[in-house]
Design a protein around this motif. Structure first.
Motif, short mmCIF file in Angstrom:
data_model
loop_
_atom_site.label_atom_id
_atom_site.label_comp_id
_atom_site.label_asym_id
_atom_site.label_seq_id
_atom_site.Cartn_x
_atom_site.Cartn_y
_atom_site.Cartn_z
N SER A 484 84.78 -22.42 -17.42
CA SER A 484 85.54 -22.92 -18.59
C SER A 484 84.92 -23.53 -19.97
CB SER A 484 86.57 -23.93 -18.12
OG SER A 484 86.08 -24.97 -18.04
N ALA A 485 85.73 -23.59 -20.86
CA ALA A 485 85.16 -24.56 -22.21
C ALA A 485 85.00 -25.89 -21.55
CB ALA A 485 86.23 -24.32 -23.26
N VAL A 486 85.77 -26.36 -20.87
CA VAL A 486 85.57 -28.04 -20.63
C VAL A 486 84.35 -28.06 -19.81
CG1 VAL A 486 86.43 -29.82 -19.32
CG2 VAL A 486 88.01 -28.66 -20.85
N GLN A 487 84.05 -27.17 -18.93
CA GLN A 487 82.68 -27.28 -18.02
C GLN A 487 81.38 -26.91 -19.02
OE1 GLN A 487 84.16 -24.04 -15.11
NE2 GLN A 487 83.55 -25.49 -13.36
N VAL A 488 81.55 -25.99 -19.91
CA VAL A 488 80.61 -25.73 -20.93
C VAL A 488 80.34 -27.13 -21.55
CG1 VAL A 488 79.73 -24.48 -22.79
CG2 VAL A 488 81.03 -23.20 -21.10
N LYS A 489 81.20 -27.78 -21.99
CA LYS A 489 80.90 -28.99 -22.61
C LYS A 489 80.22 -29.94 -21.95
CE LYS A 489 83.28 -33.12 -24.67
NZ LYS A 489 84.69 -33.60 -25.02
N GLN A 490 80.61 -30.25 -20.41
CA GLN A 490 80.21 -31.01 -19.78
C GLN A 490 78.71 -30.84 -19.29
OE1 GLN A 490 83.09 -30.58 -16.67
NE2 GLN A 490 84.17 -32.53 -17.46
N ILE A 491 78.43 -29.38 -19.26
CA ILE A 491 76.99 -28.93 -18.98
C ILE A 491 76.12 -29.29 -19.93
CG2 ILE A 491 75.65 -27.14 -18.77
CD1 ILE A 491 78.03 -25.73 -16.90
N ILE A 492 76.48 -28.91 -21.27
CA ILE A 492 75.61 -29.24 -22.44
C ILE A 492 75.50 -30.94 -22.45
CG2 ILE A 492 75.61 -29.47 -24.87
CD1 ILE A 492 77.14 -27.03 -24.80
N MET A 493 76.48 -31.76 -22.12
CA MET A 493 76.23 -33.28 -22.21
C MET A 493 75.28 -33.61 -20.98
SD MET A 493 79.95 -34.23 -23.43
CE MET A 493 79.52 -36.23 -23.52
N GLN A 494 75.78 -33.29 -19.87
CA GLN A 494 74.83 -33.60 -18.72
C GLN A 494 73.56 -33.02 -18.44
OE1 GLN A 494 77.29 -33.49 -14.99
NE2 GLN A 494 79.09 -34.00 -15.94
N SER A 495 73.39 -32.19 -19.00
CA SER A 495 71.83 -31.31 -18.81
C SER A 495 70.92 -31.61 -20.06
CB SER A 495 72.10 -29.76 -18.71
OG SER A 495 72.66 -29.47 -20.19
N GLY A 496 71.26 -32.50 -20.79
CA GLY A 496 70.51 -32.80 -21.95
C GLY A 496 69.32 -33.65 -21.53
N ILE A 497 68.30 -33.95 -22.40
CA ILE A 497 67.47 -34.89 -22.05
C ILE A 497 67.39 -36.26 -22.73
CG2 ILE A 497 64.88 -35.36 -22.72
CD1 ILE A 497 64.41 -32.50 -22.35
N SER A 498 67.21 -37.39 -21.85
CA SER A 498 67.70 -38.73 -22.25
C SER A 498 66.43 -39.57 -22.53
CB SER A 498 68.02 -39.40 -21.19
OG SER A 498 69.32 -38.77 -20.80
N PRO A 499 66.07 -39.34 -24.00
CA PRO A 499 64.82 -40.11 -24.33
C PRO A 499 64.96 -41.75 -24.27
CG PRO A 499 65.81 -38.72 -26.30
CD PRO A 499 66.73 -38.77 -25.33
N GLN A 500 63.84 -42.30 -23.54
CA GLN A 500 64.00 -43.72 -23.23
C GLN A 500 62.91 -44.55 -24.20
OE1 GLN A 500 65.69 -44.82 -20.16
NE2 GLN A 500 66.19 -42.29 -20.39
N VAL A 501 63.62 -44.24 -25.41
CA VAL A 501 63.28 -44.86 -26.64
C VAL A 501 64.05 -45.48 -27.47
CG1 VAL A 501 61.18 -43.38 -26.89
CG2 VAL A 501 63.10 -42.70 -28.07
N LYS A 502 63.81 -46.47 -28.28
CA LYS A 502 64.68 -47.09 -29.42
C LYS A 502 64.65 -46.20 -30.58
CE LYS A 502 66.35 -50.91 -27.21
NZ LYS A 502 68.01 -51.57 -27.40
N VAL A 503 65.55 -45.67 -31.23
CA VAL A 503 65.79 -45.16 -32.52
C VAL A 503 66.38 -45.87 -33.49
CG1 VAL A 503 65.58 -42.90 -31.24
CG2 VAL A 503 67.82 -44.09 -31.75
N GLN A 504 65.95 -45.87 -34.54
CA GLN A 504 66.57 -46.47 -35.95
C GLN A 504 67.42 -45.63 -36.79
OE1 GLN A 504 62.89 -47.21 -38.05
NE2 GLN A 504 62.96 -49.32 -37.79
#
Length: 544
Positions: A484-504
């Motif tokens: 579903s569209a809701v599942q697609v949204k959740q997949i995009i958000m959950q599967s992304g990469i989490s940079p462990q850096v501070k950003v300006q």
């Protein structure tokens, strides 16, 4: 050279892939993950600069979306279903060499016969619909509110205050830039003539002996410009861009007396006045390039040895000419959303936004309608460099009817913009952000894509980040249509990469924050990981 990554990566498993040719092939690769990586210390090649958003953070030390890697390792022998993506934007150059083969075609419509053959309420809508008629230049909503006295006194006063904060800068900046451009252009032409060459260097300027005080002044200003790291043609191009920007604001956007809607002939503040526009959503103006650039990011024909590759294949682009040179009308946006939904779009890209929306309820109702029909709406976060969680920083459309209230639909994903520089400068200085109101980040600064008349150009904005995510969404819906569209949204958000850096935020002098503090997911969208998670969810081996 790039620094070695061997000591700074943790938890990275590439794995092996075992796939057949069918859409049900099993993906056994593991997702990309890491705790840290090194900043790139070498310049990107010209080729990589033009496709950096498709590169891989681990392999290339560039915060791209691993698009090339996903195609090479996960999707090489797989086939998917065609997905219609509605692009609500300016017109699209329907004849562009890299777009014409991926256009949606309404098979129920006979081109040019002036009849609504398929009975959908729109005449000759072969590739989409044009809600702007023959208009192009427009006011900002604040100018329309003042001109038409929309809303109560407090609303009008708020609009007037916003206009009065913008107009003086444009009125003062326009003549200044015109004067500077004229002087630099005159000096450039004179030195070209004196040196007898079209291009010259800083050292040649330094050696040149001016023949008059005026020429000495000209050489001085040219050296000053080149000393800022720009050649003169590039500086003149920037000056002309600034002149056009301020000219547009003075003549159209902030001009309370201007009426850009007159050529359309409808009442844009009457949602029931629907018989307007036409079935030809191509560009109307030489400067109308935004929609073409966005469409190319999503789905420019892949591997045709022309221009660029879009993020997605198996896509049909539906052109919905809705966004003028100025602020879009709420009625047009609402009707464009409904058109896209009713005519088969499963993903809608919306690379636009504004801070005043007098008929926002029409758009909210359209978003609810899209949600009821399982359509994902991908929206650009905006280019003000502001925190959207702050009640003062309104950005429409959105998925909350009141600032920081719970989301009233679950099918909207809001996207911020990245630069190609992994590390503290990874967030584009212009990009809006917000722990509650921005969902994910994607490449959006210096993006090379299609332009009218078979041209290609770099552009930057959250307008470029949203279609990158729309492309990922289309790929998931192509290969896993049961999601579903809701599942697609959740997949995009959950599967992304989490940079462990501070950003300006907002540039070198801005506040430093972590990714978790500036978006709901705290992640960079990643096609490779999204395909793996979509596969797992579709098989029931992972839950969202």
């Amino acid at each position: 050279m790039i620094k070695s990554l061997s000591k700074s990566l943790a938890g990275l498993s590439i794995g092996l892939i075992a796939m057949g040719c069918s859409t049900s092939a099993v993906i056994t690769a593991l997702p990309i993950s890491y705790t840290n990586t090194s900043e790139r210390i070498s310049e990107l090649s010209e080729s990589d600069t033009q496709r950096w958003g498709h590169l891989d953070l681990i392999k290339d030390t560039v915060p791209g979306m691993s698009v090339n890697r996903a195609y090479a390792e996960l999707l090489k022998k797989r086939k998917g279903q065609t997905v219609i993506v509605g692009v609500i934007d300016s017109g699209i150059d329907l004849n562009h060499e890299d777009i014409r083969d991926v256009l949606w075609v309404n098979k129920g419509e006979i081109p040019g016969d002036g009849i609504d053959n398929d009975g959908n309420g729109y005449i000759d809508d072969v590739h989409g619909y044009n809600f702007l008629g023959e208009s192009y230049h427009e006011q900002l909503e604040i100018a329309r509110i003042i001109r038409l006295k929309i809303g109560d006194e407090a609303y009008q006063a708020e609009a007037r205050a916003a206009l009065e904060s913008k107009l003086p800068e444009a009125q003062a900046g326009l003549p200044q830039l015109v004067q500077i451009e004229q002087f630099v252009s005159m000096a450039h032409q004179n030195i070209q003539k004196q040196l007898g060459k079209e291009y010259y260097s800083m050292s040649e300027l330094e050696k040149y002996q001016p023949k008059s005080p005026q020429e000495e002044q000209q050489v001085g200003i040219l050296m000053q410009v080149m000393g800022m790291g720009q050649d003169i043609p590039a500086a003149l191009a920037d000056l002309n861009e600034g002149i056009n920007y301020y000219k547009g604001q003075v003549e159209y956007h902030l001009n309370v007396a201007f009426d850009g809607r007159k050529p359309v002939g409808d009442n844009p503040y009457d949602i029931n006045d629907k018989k307007y526009g036409n079935g030809n959503p191509t560009i109307r103006n030489k400067d109308e390039s935004h929609g073409t650039h966005v469409a190319g990011i999503i789905a420019a024909t892949r591997d045709n040895k022309k221009g660029v590759n879009g993020v997605a294949k198996n896509v049909s682009i539906m052109s919905l000419r809705t966004v003028p040179d100025g602020d879009e009308y709420d009625k047009d946006v609402a009707l464009a959303i409904r058109y896209a939904v009713d005519n088969g779009a499963k993903v809608i890209n919306a690379s636009f936004g504004k801070s005043f929306s007098p008929n926002a309820e029409w758009v909210y109702e359209a978003l609810e309608y899209a949600a009821s029909k399982d359509v994902l709406f991908v929206h650009a976060a905006g280019n003000d460099g502001k925190d959207l969680d702050d009640p003062e920083n309104k950005n429409f459309p959105n998925d909350h009817k009141f600032q920081n209230s719970p989301e009233f639909v679950e099918n909207v994903i809001t996207v911020g913009a990245l630069t190609s520089n992994f590390g503290t400068s990874m967030i584009a200085t212009f990009s809006n952000y917000g722990k509650q109101n921005v969902d994910v980040f994607a490449p959006g600064d210096g993006i090379y894509s299609t332009m009218p008349d078979n041209n290609y150009e770099f552009q930057g904005g959250t307008s470029m980040a949203a279609p990158a995510v729309a492309g990922i969404a289309a790929m998931i819906r192509s290969y896993y249509p049961q999601l579903s569209a809701v599942q697609v949204k959740q997949i995009i958000m959950q599967s992304g990469i989490s940079p462990q850096v501070k950003v300006q935020l907002g540039g070198p002098d801005g506040t430093e924050k972590s990714f978790l503090e500036i978006s709901k997911s705290g992640k960079i969208a990643n096609l490779y990981n999204a395909i793996i998670l979509a596969d797992q969810v579709s098989r029931g081996t992972a839950k969202l």
